[in-house]
Design an enzyme around this catalytic site. Structure first.
Site, PDB file in Angstrom:
ATOM      1  N   GLU A  90     -13.453   9.605   1.504  1.00  0.00           N
ATOM      2  CA  GLU A  90     -12.193   8.891   1.747  1.00  0.00           C
ATOM      3  C   GLU A  90     -11.124   9.920   2.095  1.00  0.00           C
ATOM      4  O   GLU A  90     -11.135  11.029   1.553  1.00  0.00           O
ATOM      5  CB  GLU A  90     -11.809   8.097   0.493  1.00  0.00           C
ATOM      6  N   ASP A 140     -11.235   0.057   9.157  1.00  0.00           N
ATOM      7  CA  ASP A 140     -10.099  -0.317  10.003  1.00  0.00           C
ATOM      8  C   ASP A 140     -10.633  -1.001  11.258  1.00  0.00           C
ATOM      9  O   ASP A 140     -11.427  -0.425  11.997  1.00  0.00           O
ATOM     10  CB  ASP A 140      -9.308   0.937  10.382  1.00  0.00           C
ATOM     11  N   LYS A 144      -6.280  -4.026  18.370  1.00  0.00           N
ATOM     12  CA  LYS A 144      -5.797  -3.985  19.753  1.00  0.00           C
ATOM     13  C   LYS A 144      -6.873  -3.413  20.668  1.00  0.00           C
ATOM     14  O   LYS A 144      -7.513  -2.415  20.344  1.00  0.00           O
ATOM     15  CB  LYS A 144      -4.520  -3.146  19.843  1.00  0.00           C
ATOM     16  N   PHE A 214      -9.334  -6.954  -2.904  1.00  0.00           N
ATOM     17  CA  PHE A 214      -8.923  -7.069  -1.501  1.00  0.00           C
ATOM     18  C   PHE A 214      -9.663  -8.217  -0.833  1.00  0.00           C
ATOM     19  O   PHE A 214      -9.072  -9.038  -0.118  1.00  0.00           O
ATOM     20  CB  PHE A 214      -9.227  -5.753  -0.785  1.00  0.00           C
TER      21      PHE A 214
END
Length: 237
Positions: A90, A140, A144, A214
């Site tokens: 990470e 992630d 876009k 999450f």
């Protein structure tokens, strides 16, 4: 953490992440200061493999989790499977600090942590055929279109993962972005050394992957979660 240029081209690689540092809590700062020497691993010099037998003090099935966030899922799995070793990579210090706090609280001796570019560690420091599994949960999505090249799951990355897996080893991905899930399927189905355990172009049940806060928050908002589970063929081509 330094950014190393590609040895062949001299160019900086395209990053699949942005370092959003965030604020460290006092507990996270303490964990980084006191626990990193015992559980943290530094990236070896160029071309040298990680000595994971030495790092863990034993030889056991090894799972690599890339981008573990706050470490909630990784810590839960490590507690459930003490017979396995877990290497988490990470780049965000608060998440690393939080995982180290969990390691201390749960007395987890089978977790080691790196703060590095996981793609580079995988390519240059993990021996071929050495991993029992690779996990990538909620990377992630770079939604876009102009940023799609930054998505971690690309043919070159999947090829590298397949090389590092032992025969029968698994690759488990999860995302809550439908577009990214379809992209993952496209890339994974094209990798000849990996086989979809649920059938061609099929998503998988969550299986052993712990459900995180999450994820539960997203499900309450109506988000769908897509799991993909592949195994390396016993006799890869």
């Amino acid at each position: 953490m330094e950014r190393r240029a590609d040895a062949a081209t001299g160019k900086r690689p395209i990053r699949s992440f942005v370092r959003r540092e965030g604020r460290l809590t006092a507990g996270q700062q303490r964990a980084l200061e006191l626990l990193w020497p015992a559980f943290g691993l530094e990236r070896p010099p160029a071309g040298q493999p990680l000595d994971l037998d030495r790092a863990f003090g034993r030889r056991a099935p090894r799972i690599l989790e890339i981008g573990f966030g706050n470490g909630e899922s990784l810590a839960e799995q490590a507690a459930t499977h003490p017979e396995r070793d877990y290497l988490g990579i990470e780049v965000h210090r608060p998440g690393v600090g939080h995982l180290l706090m969990e390691v201390e609280k749960r007395h987890l001796g089978n977790v080691r942590v790196m703060m590095a570019d996981a793609a580079e560690v995988l390519a240059h420091h993990i021996p071929d055929g050495s991993l029992h599994g690779v996990q990538l949960f909620f990377p992630d999505p770079w939604p876009k279109k102009r940023h799609h090249k930054r998505r971690l799951v690309q043919p070159q990355w999947v090829r590298a993962v397949a090389a590092k897996l032992a025969p029968g080893g698994f690759l488990h991905l999860a995302t809550d972005w439908a577009d990214y899930a379809e992209h993952m399927l496209d890339v994974l189905e094209a990798e000849p050394d990996l086989e979809n355990t649920c059938g061609p172009r099929q998503f998988s049940p969550r299986g052993e992957r712990p459900e995180t806060k999450f994820e539960r928050r997203g499900l309450r908002k109506g988000h769908q979660v897509f799991d993909l589970y592949y195994r390396k063929r016993e006799h890869p081509g």
